[in-house]
Scaffold this active site. Structure first.
Site, PDB file in Angstrom:
ATOM      1  N   CYS A   1      -1.755  -3.383  15.233  1.00  0.00           N
ATOM      2  CA  CYS A   1      -1.451  -3.033  13.839  1.00  0.00           C
ATOM      3  C   CYS A   1      -1.969  -4.103  12.889  1.00  0.00           C
ATOM      4  CB  CYS A   1       0.053  -2.860  13.662  1.00  0.00           C
ATOM      5  SG  CYS A   1       0.519  -2.569  11.944  1.00  0.00           S
TER       6      CYS A   1
ATOM      7  N   CYS B   1       4.777  -7.734   7.648  1.00  0.00           N
ATOM      8  CA  CYS B   1       5.734  -7.338   8.688  1.00  0.00           C
ATOM      9  C   CYS B   1       5.909  -8.509   9.644  1.00  0.00           C
ATOM     10  CB  CYS B   1       5.196  -6.118   9.450  1.00  0.00           C
ATOM     11  SG  CYS B   1       6.399  -5.435  10.618  1.00  0.00           S
TER      12      CYS B   1
ATOM     13  N   GLU C   1       0.828  -1.206   0.000  1.00  0.00           N
ATOM     14  CA  GLU C   1       0.000   0.000   0.000  1.00  0.00           C
ATOM     15  C   GLU C   1       0.868   1.265   0.000  1.00  0.00           C
ATOM     16  OE1 GLU C   1      -3.517  -2.015   2.690  1.00  0.00           O
ATOM     17  OE2 GLU C   1      -2.572  -0.195   3.384  1.00  0.00           O
TER      18      GLU C   1
ATOM     19  N   CYS D   1       3.064   8.342   1.908  1.00  0.00           N
ATOM     20  CA  CYS D   1       3.412   7.319   2.900  1.00  0.00           C
ATOM     21  C   CYS D   1       3.728   6.027   2.142  1.00  0.00           C
ATOM     22  CB  CYS D   1       2.219   7.136   3.835  1.00  0.00           C
ATOM     23  SG  CYS D   1       2.456   5.816   5.023  1.00  0.00           S
TER      24      CYS D   1
ATOM     25  N   CYS E   1       2.945  -6.228  16.148  1.00  0.00           N
ATOM     26  CA  CYS E   1       2.433  -5.286  17.146  1.00  0.00           C
ATOM     27  C   CYS E   1       0.923  -5.516  17.225  1.00  0.00           C
ATOM     28  CB  CYS E   1       2.727  -3.842  16.740  1.00  0.00           C
ATOM     29  SG  CYS E   1       4.492  -3.547  16.546  1.00  0.00           S
TER      30      CYS E   1
ATOM     31  N   CYS F   1      -3.300   1.201   8.029  1.00  0.00           N
ATOM     32  CA  CYS F   1      -2.289   0.521   7.241  1.00  0.00           C
ATOM     33  C   CYS F   1      -2.563  -0.978   7.138  1.00  0.00           C
ATOM     34  CB  CYS F   1      -0.960   0.795   7.941  1.00  0.00           C
ATOM     35  SG  CYS F   1       0.348  -0.236   7.438  1.00  0.00           S
TER      36      CYS F   1
HETATM   37  N1  SAH Z   1       6.971  -0.361  11.219  1.00  0.00           N
HETATM   38  C1  SAH Z   1       7.098   1.025  11.383  1.00  0.00           C
HETATM   39  C2  SAH Z   1       6.407   1.852  10.305  1.00  0.00           C
HETATM   40  C3  SAH Z   1       5.059   1.390   9.855  1.00  0.00           C
HETATM   41  S1  SAH Z   1       3.721   1.537  10.994  1.00  0.00           S
HETATM   42  C4  SAH Z   1       6.620   1.453  12.756  1.00  0.00           C
HETATM   43  O1  SAH Z   1       6.060   0.638  13.455  1.00  0.00           O
HETATM   44  O2  SAH Z   1       6.878   2.598  13.115  1.00  0.00           O
HETATM   45  C5  SAH Z   1       3.385   3.290  10.959  1.00  0.00           C
HETATM   46  C6  SAH Z   1       2.682   3.813  12.199  1.00  0.00           C
HETATM   47  O3  SAH Z   1       1.291   3.436  12.209  1.00  0.00           O
HETATM   48  C7  SAH Z   1       3.257   3.292  13.497  1.00  0.00           C
HETATM   49  O4  SAH Z   1       3.410   4.331  14.431  1.00  0.00           O
HETATM   50  C8  SAH Z   1       2.204   2.316  13.945  1.00  0.00           C
HETATM   51  O5  SAH Z   1       2.293   2.093  15.301  1.00  0.00           O
HETATM   52  C9  SAH Z   1       0.938   3.022  13.520  1.00  0.00           C
HETATM   53  N2  SAH Z   1      -0.242   2.170  13.456  1.00  0.00           N
HETATM   54  C10 SAH Z   1      -0.314   0.873  13.123  1.00  0.00           C
HETATM   55  N3  SAH Z   1      -1.594   0.435  13.187  1.00  0.00           N
HETATM   56  C11 SAH Z   1      -2.339   1.488  13.552  1.00  0.00           C
HETATM   57  C12 SAH Z   1      -3.740   1.671  13.780  1.00  0.00           C
HETATM   58  N4  SAH Z   1      -4.609   0.702  13.602  1.00  0.00           N
HETATM   59  N5  SAH Z   1      -4.175   2.902  14.140  1.00  0.00           N
HETATM   60  C13 SAH Z   1      -3.300   3.935  14.297  1.00  0.00           C
HETATM   61  N6  SAH Z   1      -1.972   3.816  14.092  1.00  0.00           N
HETATM   62  C14 SAH Z   1      -1.496   2.618  13.728  1.00  0.00           C
HETATM   63 FE1  SF4 Z   2       5.198  -3.841  11.813  1.00  0.00          FE
HETATM   64 FE2  SF4 Z   2       2.855  -2.653  12.256  1.00  0.00          FE
HETATM   65 FE3  SF4 Z   2       4.551  -3.034  14.272  1.00  0.00          FE
HETATM   66 FE4  SF4 Z   2       5.127  -1.194  12.382  1.00  0.00          FE
HETATM   67  S1  SF4 Z   2       3.409  -1.132  13.825  1.00  0.00           S
HETATM   68  S2  SF4 Z   2       6.504  -2.748  13.247  1.00  0.00           S
HETATM   69  S3  SF4 Z   2       4.246  -2.231  10.556  1.00  0.00           S
HETATM   70  S4  SF4 Z   2       3.507  -4.644  13.065  1.00  0.00           S
END
Ligand code: SAH
Ligand code: SF4
Length: 383
Positions: free
Chosen positions: A136, A129, A109, A122, A133, A368
């Site tokens: 996410c 990944c 994306e 972005c 987390c 995302c």
């Molecule tokens: N892996 C990297 C970059 C991609 S995620 C990282 O974790 O920083 C980009 C951002 O989106 C991160 O801050 C992540 O914590 C946030 N994010 C992921 N899922 C989300 C959600 N459902 N709502 C809001 N922010 C989210």
């Molecule tokens: Fe991976 Fe999502 Fe965690 Fe970023 S926030 S490191 S994309 S699992």
């Protein structure tokens, strides 16, 4: 698993389905070395480079100052194509989200977010990944592979195609970007799918071409890399690339952070914050951005906010408060607006800049990883 074994196991295919090598991605000396094999002098590579990065041409036949036989050779052996658009969604607020398929069909994306004085793209760094987390959506998709440098650059080049932002003949790319209102796409954030610092080599290669005044000419001040906290590569990124750093924090103590973000077991808060404190170039003018997603009854109390003010003390930073973007099955809810505002007020009272990020593209599956999952579901339903 070490970062390097990670990279080699999951790399992008070296050629496309037709066996052609990507000519987007190598730096100029690498391109010169590759084309020298065909007996082509260095100045020819410079011409090709100019067409690719300064004019944005998508086929070798448009490279008007190259001899016909050279164009034919390049067409046979190399590729400068863009990814295929699997889906495009346009939000009422101007946000555009693309699901792009790479040459082997893997999808990522890319999102363009226009604002009053700038426009941010972005981009993704990996297909899926490994880092799971809990909040996410991308974390629910297994890592398929790293993106190659060409695939990272192609996302930017695709956006420039759609926005019509390649300089015309006679316009110099680096001047073009400085013109007031001259370009919609001004900034890059590596906040799409994947952990960019687990694909460091390809990300670095792509960003160097992106920052090059003779490349895509988007300077390091306009690029932000977001990481979940891969400490050794944070240092490398600061020393070698010097781009802005965003760190996904989401919790103010190790117990909670490790629950939400398993990477915290490997690189706990003290180590992570030390890497931020010593990030090259960090000052009150160039601050670290901490991202903090607001999860109802999980990390959003006054006490959490107070802990945050303590652990970030002495780090030039701002804290981006992000309302949780809900996705089905996540098990989390977004904190109420009053809670978010109260949380932000505590940070502000302690002297931190703590803007609440206005949700963008709410009407287009903006979290995302969601567009990709929706598309996969649709394909499964169709087949
Ligand atoms: N892996 C990297 C970059 C991609 S995620 C990282 O974790 O920083 C980009 C951002 O989106 C991160 O801050 C992540 O914590 C946030 N994010 C992921 N899922 C989300 C959600 N459902 N709502 C809001 N922010 C989210
Ligand atoms: Fe991976 Fe999502 Fe965690 Fe970023 S926030 S490191 S994309 S699992």
């Amino acid at each position: 698993m070490s970062v390097s074994s990670h990279a080699s196991r999951f790399s992008a295919p070296p050629t496309d389905a037709a066996g052609r090598i990507p000519l987007i991605g190598p730096n100029l000396p690498e391109m010169q070395a590759a084309l020298a094999v065909h007996g082509l002098p260095a100045f020819r590579s410079k011409q090709v480079w100019h067409w690719i990065y300064q004019r944005g041409v998508r086929d070798f036949d448009s490279m008007a100052n190259l001899p016909k036989d050279m164009r034919a050779l390049l067409m046979e052996k190399y590729s400068i194509e863009r990814p295929k658009v699997v889906a495009e969604q346009r939000s009422d607020d101007g946000t555009i989200k693309w699901l792009l398929a790479m040459s082997d069909g893997q999808q990522v994306e890319t999102v363009f977010i226009p604002e009053a004085k700038r426009g941010t793209l972005c981009i993704s760094s990996q297909v899926g990944c490994t880092l799971t987390c809990k909040f996410c959506h991308t974390g629910t998709q297994p890592l398929v592979r790293n993106l190659g440098a060409h695939e990272i650059l192609q996302q930017i080049m695709h956006a420039r195609d759609v926005l019509g932002e390649w300089p015309q003949t006679g316009e110099k790319q680096s001047n073009f970007i400085n013109q007031d209102g001259g370009r919609d796409l001004t900034n890059i954030v590596m906040m799409g799918m994947g952990e960019p610092l687990y694909n460091y080599d390809n990300v670095a290669q792509a960003l160097k071409i992106c920052m090059d005044a003779d490349g895509l000419a988007i300077g390091k001040r306009r690029i932000t890399l977001s990481t979940s906290g891969v400490v050794p590569q944070i240092r490398q990124c600061g020393a070698e690339l010097g781009v802005n750093l965003a760190v996904s924090l989401h919790a103010a103590n190790d117990v909670l952070r490790s629950k939400l973000m398993p990477i915290n077991n490997k690189y706990p808060l003290t180590e992570l914050l030390e890497a931020c404190r010593t990030y090259p170039g960090v000052s009150d003018i160039r601050r670290i951005t901490f991202e903090y997603v607001m999860l109802k009854d999980v990390n959003d109390t006054d006490d959490d906010a107070r802990q945050l003010t303590k652990i970030l003390s002495g780090i030039p930073c701002k804290i981006n408060i992000i309302p949780f973007n809900i996705w089905p099955g996540s098990g989390f809810e977004c904190s109420a607006e009053e809670r978010i505002n109260a949380f932000a007020r505590i940070l502000e009272k302690a002297g931190y800049d703590a803007p609440v990020r206005r949700p963008r593209g709410r009407d287009i599956l903006a979290a995302c990883g969601q567009l990709k999952s929706a598309s996969l579901r649709a394909r499964r339903t169709e087949s």
